[in-house]
Design a protein around this motif. Structure first.
Motif, PDB file in Angstrom:
ATOM      1  N   GLY A  83       0.768  -1.243   0.000  1.00  0.00           N
ATOM      2  CA  GLY A  83       0.000   0.000   0.000  1.00  0.00           C
ATOM      3  C   GLY A  83       0.797   1.290   0.000  1.00  0.00           C
ATOM      4  O   GLY A  83       2.009   1.329   0.191  1.00  0.00           O
ATOM      5  N   ASP A  84       0.053   2.375  -0.249  1.00  0.00           N
ATOM      6  CA  ASP A  84       0.553   3.754  -0.267  1.00  0.00           C
ATOM      7  C   ASP A  84       1.676   3.974  -1.274  1.00  0.00           C
ATOM      8  O   ASP A  84       2.670   4.641  -0.983  1.00  0.00           O
ATOM      9  N   TYR A 111       1.836  -8.442  -6.682  1.00  0.00           N
ATOM     10  CA  TYR A 111       0.572  -8.447  -5.932  1.00  0.00           C
ATOM     11  C   TYR A 111       0.514  -7.145  -5.136  1.00  0.00           C
ATOM     12  O   TYR A 111       1.438  -6.824  -4.394  1.00  0.00           O
ATOM     13  N   TYR A 112      -0.582  -6.414  -5.284  1.00  0.00           N
ATOM     14  CA  TYR A 112      -0.668  -5.047  -4.763  1.00  0.00           C
ATOM     15  C   TYR A 112      -1.949  -4.904  -3.939  1.00  0.00           C
ATOM     16  O   TYR A 112      -3.049  -5.094  -4.446  1.00  0.00           O
ATOM     17  N   ALA A 113      -1.794  -4.563  -2.657  1.00  0.00           N
ATOM     18  CA  ALA A 113      -2.941  -4.267  -1.790  1.00  0.00           C
ATOM     19  C   ALA A 113      -2.920  -2.782  -1.439  1.00  0.00           C
ATOM     20  O   ALA A 113      -1.849  -2.198  -1.262  1.00  0.00           O
ATOM     21  N   PRO A 114      -4.076  -2.143  -1.348  1.00  0.00           N
ATOM     22  CA  PRO A 114      -4.115  -0.701  -1.106  1.00  0.00           C
ATOM     23  C   PRO A 114      -3.804  -0.315   0.332  1.00  0.00           C
ATOM     24  O   PRO A 114      -3.986  -1.097   1.269  1.00  0.00           O
ATOM     25  N   GLY A 115      -3.336   0.936   0.488  1.00  0.00           N
ATOM     26  CA  GLY A 115      -3.159   1.534   1.805  1.00  0.00           C
ATOM     27  C   GLY A 115      -4.183   2.629   2.020  1.00  0.00           C
ATOM     28  O   GLY A 115      -5.145   2.766   1.247  1.00  0.00           O
ATOM     29  N   LYS A 140      -3.633  -4.551 -16.614  1.00  0.00           N
ATOM     30  CA  LYS A 140      -3.245  -4.889 -17.992  1.00  0.00           C
ATOM     31  C   LYS A 140      -1.772  -5.273 -18.065  1.00  0.00           C
ATOM     32  O   LYS A 140      -1.367  -6.064 -18.919  1.00  0.00           O
ATOM     33  N   CYS A 141      -0.969  -4.683 -17.153  1.00  0.00           N
ATOM     34  CA  CYS A 141       0.467  -4.987 -17.115  1.00  0.00           C
ATOM     35  C   CYS A 141       0.748  -6.305 -16.395  1.00  0.00           C
ATOM     36  O   CYS A 141       1.891  -6.753 -16.367  1.00  0.00           O
ATOM     37  N   GLY A 142      -0.298  -6.895 -15.790  1.00  0.00           N
ATOM     38  CA  GLY A 142      -0.119  -8.156 -15.096  1.00  0.00           C
ATOM     39  C   GLY A 142      -0.152  -8.072 -13.585  1.00  0.00           C
ATOM     40  O   GLY A 142      -0.028  -9.090 -12.903  1.00  0.00           O
ATOM     41  N   VAL A 143      -0.300  -6.861 -13.033  1.00  0.00           N
ATOM     42  CA  VAL A 143      -0.368  -6.700 -11.578  1.00  0.00           C
ATOM     43  C   VAL A 143      -1.693  -7.248 -11.059  1.00  0.00           C
ATOM     44  O   VAL A 143      -2.754  -6.972 -11.639  1.00  0.00           O
ATOM     45  N   LYS A 144      -1.634  -8.013  -9.981  1.00  0.00           N
ATOM     46  CA  LYS A 144      -2.860  -8.475  -9.327  1.00  0.00           C
ATOM     47  C   LYS A 144      -3.190  -7.492  -8.211  1.00  0.00           C
ATOM     48  O   LYS A 144      -2.520  -7.455  -7.177  1.00  0.00           O
ATOM     49  N   TYR A 145      -4.224  -6.680  -8.439  1.00  0.00           N
ATOM     50  CA  TYR A 145      -4.647  -5.680  -7.445  1.00  0.00           C
ATOM     51  C   TYR A 145      -5.682  -6.340  -6.543  1.00  0.00           C
ATOM     52  O   TYR A 145      -6.782  -6.683  -6.987  1.00  0.00           O
ATOM     53  N   LEU A 146      -5.325  -6.501  -5.280  1.00  0.00           N
ATOM     54  CA  LEU A 146      -6.155  -7.264  -4.346  1.00  0.00           C
ATOM     55  C   LEU A 146      -6.793  -6.330  -3.323  1.00  0.00           C
ATOM     56  O   LEU A 146      -6.179  -5.950  -2.326  1.00  0.00           O
ATOM     57  N   SER A 147      -8.028  -5.944  -3.587  1.00  0.00           N
ATOM     58  CA  SER A 147      -8.790  -5.068  -2.699  1.00  0.00           C
ATOM     59  C   SER A 147      -9.858  -5.909  -2.001  1.00  0.00           C
ATOM     60  O   SER A 147     -10.951  -6.132  -2.530  1.00  0.00           O
ATOM     61  N   ASN A 148      -9.502  -6.405  -0.813  1.00  0.00           N
ATOM     62  CA  ASN A 148     -10.335  -7.376  -0.091  1.00  0.00           C
ATOM     63  C   ASN A 148     -10.644  -8.582  -0.986  1.00  0.00           C
ATOM     64  O   ASN A 148     -11.751  -9.110  -1.013  1.00  0.00           O
ATOM     65  N   GLN A 149      -9.606  -8.984  -1.696  1.00  0.00           N
ATOM     66  CA  GLN A 149      -9.683 -10.140  -2.584  1.00  0.00           C
ATOM     67  C   GLN A 149      -8.461 -11.019  -2.339  1.00  0.00           C
ATOM     68  O   GLN A 149      -7.502 -10.601  -1.696  1.00  0.00           O
ATOM     69  N   SER A 150      -8.512 -12.221  -2.875  1.00  0.00           N
ATOM     70  CA  SER A 150      -7.384 -13.130  -2.707  1.00  0.00           C
ATOM     71  C   SER A 150      -7.118 -13.873  -4.013  1.00  0.00           C
ATOM     72  O   SER A 150      -7.957 -13.899  -4.922  1.00  0.00           O
ATOM     73  N   CYS A 151      -5.942 -14.465  -4.070  1.00  0.00           N
ATOM     74  CA  CYS A 151      -5.587 -15.324  -5.196  1.00  0.00           C
ATOM     75  C   CYS A 151      -4.624 -16.387  -4.674  1.00  0.00           C
ATOM     76  O   CYS A 151      -4.197 -16.338  -3.509  1.00  0.00           O
ATOM     77  N   TYR A 152      -4.286 -17.334  -5.521  1.00  0.00           N
ATOM     78  CA  TYR A 152      -3.426 -18.433  -5.096  1.00  0.00           C
ATOM     79  C   TYR A 152      -2.156 -18.467  -5.928  1.00  0.00           C
ATOM     80  O   TYR A 152      -2.186 -18.249  -7.142  1.00  0.00           O
ATOM     81  N   ILE A 153      -1.054 -18.708  -5.242  1.00  0.00           N
ATOM     82  CA  ILE A 153       0.211 -18.995  -5.910  1.00  0.00           C
ATOM     83  C   ILE A 153       0.396 -20.505  -5.824  1.00  0.00           C
ATOM     84  O   ILE A 153       0.369 -21.074  -4.728  1.00  0.00           O
ATOM     85  N   LYS A 154       0.600 -21.147  -6.963  1.00  0.00           N
ATOM     86  CA  LYS A 154       0.682 -22.605  -6.964  1.00  0.00           C
ATOM     87  C   LYS A 154       2.042 -23.072  -7.461  1.00  0.00           C
ATOM     88  O   LYS A 154       2.616 -22.516  -8.395  1.00  0.00           O
TER      89      LYS A 154
END
Length: 288
Positions: A83-84, A111-115, A140-154
């Motif tokens: 964040g920030d 992976y980007y979470a907001p501040g 579009k550049c491939g960043v995963k913006y996670l705003s109260n969301q989740s994803c998995y790294i496998k």
């Protein structure tokens, strides 16, 4: 009092402080952290995360070239942003951060979470759709913006869950306002913990005990700017919520089985001051 002595000495001290502040604002340092193997899937042992926080639109060389070069040398497997990266205000300036994120995405997954600054900008520029445009462009550049969301790294048949926490404005209140958070508040934002290793990117470190109760294994945070001024043996002097000698200033902390890595951050905003407080690139070695 002999003012002929006091005035020049005061001037010299002020000059030294200004020079030190410039130095500590512009220097970059990698801080290394080791996260134990417990509960970490074996296929992730030896993985490396670079964590960034609190850039606040600062630029380390044109196009943030110095920051990028240091990160490239670390050869991270993942970059996580707590964040920030932006600065709140009357204007929404995103070009510098968009360029940086595009370049970071060429190194490895981001992976980007907001501040709290992103939270402010989203609230104030949502009607115009300008903040959403920023999110769309970085995705579009491939960043995963996670705003109260989740994803998995496998990796092979194992996985890690990465959750990005987006706290509302009230959870960034000044320390004397005594705002509290409970596990149910967190579950209302990001749902329940799952039965796997979980990395929670949470800008505000002050709720670490709640993050641990929720089920986070590793928490990545910023927000405090290292206490702005760092004193030997005493640590960070004042947090961004105006708390003197905050419990969480910088470094690694533990609560139960959970670890939190709290970055000193990279930039400044309202108070353009860092003293004995080098901007930090956090390099996290998993299972080492």
């Amino acid at each position: 009092m002999n003012w002929l002595i006091v005035i020049p000495i005061t001037g010299i001290l002020l000059f030294v402080i200004i020079v030190l502040c410039i130095y500590y604002n512009e220097t970059l340092k990698c801080e290394y952290y080791r996260v134990p193997k417990e509960k970490l899937p074996q296929t992730f042992w030896g993985s490396k995360i670079v964590m960034l926080a609190d850039l606040h639109n600062h630029e380390f060389g044109k196009g943030n070239i110095r920051l990028l070069e240091k990160i490239k040398k670390e050869s991270p497997d993942y970059i996580m942003i707590a964040g920030d990266m932006l600065v709140k205000g009357k204007n929404l300036k995103t070009e510098l951060v968009q360029e940086l994120l595009a370049n970071l995405s060429k190194i490895c997954p981001v992976y980007y979470a907001p501040g709290n600054h992103e939270e402010y900008l989203e609230r104030n520029f949502s009607q115009e759709g300008r903040y959403q445009k920023f999110v769309e462009e970085i995705e579009k550049c491939g960043v995963k913006y996670l705003s109260n969301q989740s994803c998995y790294i496998k990796k092979e048949n194992q996985k890690i869950r990465v959750i990005g926490l987006h706290l509302q404005k009230r959870f960034f209140a000044k320390f004397y306002e005594k705002v509290t958070m409970e596990k149910k508040d967190l579950e209302g934002l990001i749902g329940k913990s799952e039965d796997c290793y979980e990395i929670l990117i949470a800008h505000n470190p002050n709720y670490f005990s709640v993050y641990e109760k929720w089920g986070a294994n590793l928490v990545l945070s910023g927000h405090v700017h290292g206490g702005i001024v760092i004193l030997p043996f005493l640590g960070g002097v004042v947090s961004t919520t105006y708390e003197l000698f905050p419990k969480y200033d910088f470094g690694m902390f533990q609560s139960g089985d959970a670890r939190m890595i709290l970055s000193r951050g990279l930039g400044t905003h309202t108070i353009k001051l860092r003293l004995f407080n080098v901007p930090e690139i956090s390099v996290i070695l998993l299972g080492k």
